[in-house]
Design a protein around this motif. Sequence first.
Motif, short mmCIF file in Angstrom:
data_model
loop_
_atom_site.label_atom_id
_atom_site.label_comp_id
_atom_site.label_asym_id
_atom_site.label_seq_id
_atom_site.Cartn_x
_atom_site.Cartn_y
_atom_site.Cartn_z
N ASN A 284 1.96 8.74 6.84
CA ASN A 284 2.72 7.51 6.92
C ASN A 284 1.87 6.28 6.55
O ASN A 284 2.41 5.21 6.31
CB ASN A 284 3.29 7.33 8.33
CG ASN A 284 4.40 6.31 8.37
OD1 ASN A 284 5.30 6.32 7.54
ND2 ASN A 284 4.35 5.41 9.34
N ASP A 285 0.56 6.46 6.48
CA ASP A 285 -0.33 5.35 6.14
C ASP A 285 -0.59 5.22 4.65
O ASP A 285 -1.26 4.28 4.21
CB ASP A 285 -1.68 5.52 6.85
CG ASP A 285 -1.57 5.35 8.35
OD1 ASP A 285 -2.48 5.80 9.05
OD2 ASP A 285 -0.56 4.77 8.82
N TYR A 286 -0.11 6.18 3.87
CA TYR A 286 -0.42 6.23 2.44
C TYR A 286 0.84 6.35 1.60
O TYR A 286 1.88 6.79 2.08
CB TYR A 286 -1.28 7.46 2.13
CG TYR A 286 -2.68 7.40 2.70
CD1 TYR A 286 -2.93 7.80 4.00
CD2 TYR A 286 -3.74 6.99 1.92
CE1 TYR A 286 -4.21 7.77 4.52
CE2 TYR A 286 -5.03 6.96 2.42
CZ TYR A 286 -5.26 7.35 3.72
OH TYR A 286 -6.53 7.31 4.22
N THR A 287 0.70 6.01 0.35
CA THR A 287 1.65 6.46 -0.65
C THR A 287 1.29 7.92 -0.95
O THR A 287 0.13 8.23 -1.26
CB THR A 287 1.55 5.63 -1.94
OG1 THR A 287 1.97 4.29 -1.65
CG2 THR A 287 2.44 6.21 -3.03
N MET A 288 2.26 8.80 -0.79
CA MET A 288 2.03 10.22 -1.02
C MET A 288 2.71 10.63 -2.33
O MET A 288 3.91 10.35 -2.51
CB MET A 288 2.59 11.05 0.13
CG MET A 288 1.94 10.74 1.47
SD MET A 288 0.19 11.14 1.51
CE MET A 288 0.22 12.91 1.22
N GLY A 289 1.96 11.25 -3.19
CA GLY A 289 2.51 11.60 -4.49
C GLY A 289 2.44 13.08 -4.79
O GLY A 289 1.64 13.81 -4.20
N TRP A 290 3.30 13.50 -5.69
CA TRP A 290 3.26 14.84 -6.26
C TRP A 290 3.02 14.72 -7.76
O TRP A 290 3.64 13.88 -8.44
CB TRP A 290 4.57 15.59 -6.02
CG TRP A 290 4.77 16.10 -4.63
CD1 TRP A 290 5.48 15.50 -3.63
CD2 TRP A 290 4.25 17.31 -4.07
NE1 TRP A 290 5.44 16.27 -2.49
CE2 TRP A 290 4.69 17.39 -2.73
CE3 TRP A 290 3.45 18.35 -4.57
CZ2 TRP A 290 4.37 18.45 -1.89
CZ3 TRP A 290 3.13 19.41 -3.73
CH2 TRP A 290 3.59 19.45 -2.41
N PHE A 291 2.14 15.55 -8.24
CA PHE A 291 1.86 15.68 -9.66
C PHE A 291 2.00 17.14 -10.05
O PHE A 291 2.04 18.02 -9.18
CB PHE A 291 0.42 15.22 -9.97
CG PHE A 291 0.23 13.74 -10.00
CD1 PHE A 291 0.31 12.98 -8.85
CD2 PHE A 291 -0.05 13.07 -11.19
CE1 PHE A 291 0.14 11.60 -8.87
CE2 PHE A 291 -0.23 11.70 -11.24
CZ PHE A 291 -0.14 10.97 -10.07
N ALA B 83 6.48 12.38 -8.51
CA ALA B 83 7.20 11.53 -7.56
C ALA B 83 6.23 10.98 -6.54
O ALA B 83 5.16 11.55 -6.31
CB ALA B 83 8.30 12.33 -6.85
N TYR B 84 6.61 9.86 -5.92
CA TYR B 84 5.86 9.38 -4.76
C TYR B 84 6.82 8.83 -3.71
O TYR B 84 7.97 8.47 -4.00
CB TYR B 84 4.80 8.35 -5.13
CG TYR B 84 5.27 6.96 -5.53
CD1 TYR B 84 5.04 6.47 -6.81
CD2 TYR B 84 5.89 6.10 -4.62
CE1 TYR B 84 5.42 5.19 -7.18
CE2 TYR B 84 6.30 4.83 -4.98
CZ TYR B 84 6.05 4.37 -6.26
OH TYR B 84 6.45 3.11 -6.62
N ILE B 85 6.29 8.75 -2.51
CA ILE B 85 6.99 8.11 -1.40
C ILE B 85 6.00 7.18 -0.73
O ILE B 85 4.86 7.56 -0.44
CB ILE B 85 7.57 9.16 -0.40
CG1 ILE B 85 8.36 8.45 0.70
CG2 ILE B 85 6.48 10.06 0.18
CD1 ILE B 85 9.23 9.42 1.52
N ARG B 86 6.43 5.95 -0.51
CA ARG B 86 5.51 4.96 0.07
C ARG B 86 5.32 5.21 1.55
O ARG B 86 6.20 5.73 2.25
CB ARG B 86 6.07 3.55 -0.13
CG ARG B 86 5.94 3.04 -1.53
CD ARG B 86 6.32 1.58 -1.57
NE ARG B 86 6.43 1.12 -2.94
CZ ARG B 86 6.95 -0.05 -3.28
NH1 ARG B 86 7.43 -0.86 -2.36
NH2 ARG B 86 7.00 -0.42 -4.54
#
Length: 121
Positions: free
Chosen positions: A28-35, A47-50
Amino acid sequence: QLQASGGGLVQAGGSLRLSCVASGVTVNDYTMGWFRQAPGKEREFVAYIRGSGSTTYYADSVKGQFTISRDNAKNTVYLQMNNLKPEDTAVYYCATSRAPIAVVRASYAYWGQGTQVTVSS
């Protein structure tokens, strides 16, 4: 540490859900991305989720097909992949970023080990 899982072999049109379990960091503290990275190709943004919210962003190639989500209680980020196509075949990686908008590889500092997704035609 990021641990990606959920990959496998699926027929075209099928679905998979990838998971990225975090330890030592709070998703929850990061932008989490998929590559993803297909053989012989560059690693590309999916994709990412903030952090601290539900803002998401997708590559045009997966928009409407993939959904990224986060479960803070499990400290896990998911990538739901539907209607899979052979061109979705790749190793999928999750990663963390401090940037609120992060669509390039250089924006991400910590990476998981990747999980293989293979879509047969």
